[in-house]
Design a protein around this motif. Structure first.
Motif, PDB file in Angstrom:
ATOM      1  N   ALA A   1     -30.089 -52.940   6.466  1.00  9.42           N
ATOM      2  CA  ALA A   1     -28.768 -52.928   5.834  1.00  9.42           C
ATOM      3  C   ALA A   1     -28.586 -51.669   4.983  1.00  9.42           C
ATOM      4  CB  ALA A   1     -28.579 -54.187   4.979  1.00  9.42           C
ATOM      5  N   TRP A   2     -29.640 -51.245   4.303  1.00  8.44           N
ATOM      6  CA  TRP A   2     -29.557 -50.035   3.479  1.00  8.44           C
ATOM      7  C   TRP A   2     -29.342 -48.805   4.352  1.00  8.44           C
ATOM      8  CZ3 TRP A   2     -33.082 -45.846   2.860  1.00  8.44           C
ATOM      9  CH2 TRP A   2     -32.730 -44.977   1.838  1.00  8.44           C
TER      10      TRP A   2
ATOM     11  N   GLN B   1     -26.887 -51.750  -3.484  1.00  3.47           N
ATOM     12  CA  GLN B   1     -26.189 -52.989  -3.792  1.00  3.47           C
ATOM     13  C   GLN B   1     -25.389 -53.500  -2.594  1.00  3.47           C
ATOM     14  OE1 GLN B   1     -26.048 -50.269  -5.895  1.00  3.47           O
ATOM     15  NE2 GLN B   1     -27.515 -51.094  -7.364  1.00  3.47           N
ATOM     16  N   LEU B   2     -24.774 -52.604  -1.877  1.00  6.70           N
ATOM     17  CA  LEU B   2     -24.017 -53.008  -0.696  1.00  6.70           C
ATOM     18  C   LEU B   2     -24.950 -53.582   0.371  1.00  6.70           C
ATOM     19  CD1 LEU B   2     -21.135 -53.142   0.283  1.00  6.70           C
ATOM     20  CD2 LEU B   2     -21.404 -50.862   1.243  1.00  6.70           C
ATOM     21  N   ALA B   3     -26.152 -53.021   0.482  1.00 15.04           N
ATOM     22  CA  ALA B   3     -27.143 -53.558   1.424  1.00 15.04           C
ATOM     23  C   ALA B   3     -27.547 -54.972   1.023  1.00 15.04           C
ATOM     24  CB  ALA B   3     -28.364 -52.647   1.488  1.00 15.04           C
ATOM     25  N   GLU B   4     -27.747 -55.194  -0.271  1.00 17.26           N
ATOM     26  CA  GLU B   4     -28.079 -56.545  -0.740  1.00 17.26           C
ATOM     27  C   GLU B   4     -26.945 -57.511  -0.430  1.00 17.26           C
ATOM     28  OE1 GLU B   4     -29.007 -56.212  -4.885  1.00 17.26           O
ATOM     29  OE2 GLU B   4     -30.914 -55.188  -4.488  1.00 17.26           O
TER      30      GLU B   4
ATOM     31  N   SER C   1     -17.366 -55.479  10.541  1.00 10.98           N
ATOM     32  CA  SER C   1     -16.123 -56.093  10.063  1.00 10.98           C
ATOM     33  C   SER C   1     -15.769 -55.599   8.668  1.00 10.98           C
ATOM     34  CB  SER C   1     -16.218 -57.620  10.084  1.00 10.98           C
ATOM     35  OG  SER C   1     -17.051 -58.097   9.063  1.00 10.98           O
ATOM     36  N   TRP C   2     -16.771 -55.331   7.829  1.00  6.66           N
ATOM     37  CA  TRP C   2     -16.489 -54.783   6.498  1.00  6.66           C
ATOM     38  C   TRP C   2     -15.830 -53.420   6.619  1.00  6.66           C
ATOM     39  CZ3 TRP C   2     -21.320 -55.628   2.915  1.00  6.66           C
ATOM     40  CH2 TRP C   2     -21.435 -56.984   2.619  1.00  6.66           C
ATOM     41  N   TRP C   3     -16.268 -52.605   7.552  1.00  7.00           N
ATOM     42  CA  TRP C   3     -15.722 -51.257   7.671  1.00  7.00           C
ATOM     43  C   TRP C   3     -14.367 -51.237   8.347  1.00  7.00           C
ATOM     44  CZ3 TRP C   3     -16.945 -47.484   4.707  1.00  7.00           C
ATOM     45  CH2 TRP C   3     -18.159 -47.538   4.059  1.00  7.00           C
ATOM     46  N   ARG C   4     -13.985 -52.321   8.950  1.00  6.77           N
ATOM     47  CA  ARG C   4     -12.642 -52.402   9.520  1.00  6.77           C
ATOM     48  C   ARG C   4     -11.606 -52.689   8.445  1.00  6.77           C
ATOM     49  NH1 ARG C   4     -14.473 -55.796  14.698  1.00  6.77           N
ATOM     50  NH2 ARG C   4     -15.051 -54.030  15.988  1.00  6.77           N
ATOM     51  N   ARG C   5     -12.068 -53.272   7.328  1.00  5.43           N
ATOM     52  CA  ARG C   5     -11.156 -53.542   6.219  1.00  5.43           C
ATOM     53  C   ARG C   5     -10.895 -52.255   5.458  1.00  5.43           C
ATOM     54  NH1 ARG C   5     -14.297 -58.228   3.173  1.00  5.43           N
ATOM     55  NH2 ARG C   5     -15.075 -56.314   2.249  1.00  5.43           N
ATOM     56  N   ARG C   6      -9.772 -52.176   4.814  1.00  2.00           N
ATOM     57  CA  ARG C   6      -9.446 -50.995   4.012  1.00  2.00           C
ATOM     58  C   ARG C   6     -10.302 -50.929   2.758  1.00  2.00           C
ATOM     59  NH1 ARG C   6      -5.198 -48.064   5.451  1.00  2.00           N
ATOM     60  NH2 ARG C   6      -3.579 -48.989   6.712  1.00  2.00           N
ATOM     61  N   TRP C   7     -10.464 -52.022   2.068  1.00  4.35           N
ATOM     62  CA  TRP C   7     -11.198 -52.042   0.818  1.00  4.35           C
ATOM     63  C   TRP C   7     -12.686 -52.042   1.123  1.00  4.35           C
ATOM     64  CZ3 TRP C   7     -14.019 -56.040  -1.827  1.00  4.35           C
ATOM     65  CH2 TRP C   7     -14.290 -55.731  -3.162  1.00  4.35           C
ATOM     66  N   ARG C   8     -13.423 -51.171   0.485  1.00  4.43           N
ATOM     67  CA  ARG C   8     -14.849 -51.023   0.768  1.00  4.43           C
ATOM     68  C   ARG C   8     -15.741 -51.706  -0.261  1.00  4.43           C
ATOM     69  NH1 ARG C   8     -13.260 -49.828   5.292  1.00  4.43           N
ATOM     70  NH2 ARG C   8     -13.109 -47.708   6.004  1.00  4.43           N
TER      71      ARG C   8
END
Length: 176
Positions: A34-35, A42-45, A81-88
């Motif tokens: 994930a990292w 933190q995003l990886a966690e 799916s997270w990267w398809r959203r506008r908010w990161r």
């Protein structure tokens, strides 16, 4: 419900124990993947935690033998799916000190993460699975739900981009 407990409660407890063991044994490896995908601790966690939360109900259905592949698939599909959203998501404003590491190792890691971050999502996922998780082309295709030919072409494009990445170029002594 003869003794006051529901029959499925015992099954859930057994599955949860096995799931806990899986998380303890494979959590670090999932976080590393994930990292490499996110380039952020933190995003990886968050990504691993989200994938595990989505997956734990499938523990009994999938079984211990196939569960890691199942969770990895959830990690990668959640990442996409997270990267398809506008908010990161949230970004920290202050950086806490990390564990001490050799400056050279830290620089190399930062350069690698920067080079991976410049790759498109699909290419990055293929590179992480193939070269950091050491999966075969067939296993990578199965995890990502794409064809083996797509894995090969994405990998080829990614390697080409990484070879020309300014982040990964090292100047040799005497190159001046």
């Amino acid at each position: 419900m003869v003794d006051g407990t529901m029959p499925h409660d015992a099954v859930e407890d057994d599955g949860l124990d096995g799931f806990d063991g899986f998380v303890a044994a494979r959590g670090d490896a999932l976080w590393r993947s994930a990292w490499l995908l996110t380039g952020d601790h933190q995003l990886a966690e968050d990504l691993v935690q989200t994938a595990l939360a989505k997956s734990w109900r499938a523990w009994e259905r999938v079984g211990a033998d196939g569960f890691e592949a199942y969770v990895r698939r959830v990690v990668y599909t959640t990442y996409v799916s997270w990267w398809r959203r506008r908010w990161r998501g949230e970004r920290p404003t202050e950086h806490l000190p990390e564990r001490a590491a050799a400056a050279e190792d830290r620089d190399a890691r930062s350069d690698l993460v920067a080079a991976l971050a410049r790759l498109p999502r699909g290419q990055r996922a293929v590179v992480v699975l193939r070269y950091f998780e050491d999966l075969t082309e067939q296993q990578t295709a199965a995890v990502l739900g794409i064809g083996v030919g797509t894995v090969k072409s994405q990998c080829s494009r990614a390697i080409g981009a990484l070879r020309s990445s300014p982040h990964l170029r090292r100047e040799e002594p005497g190159d001046d």
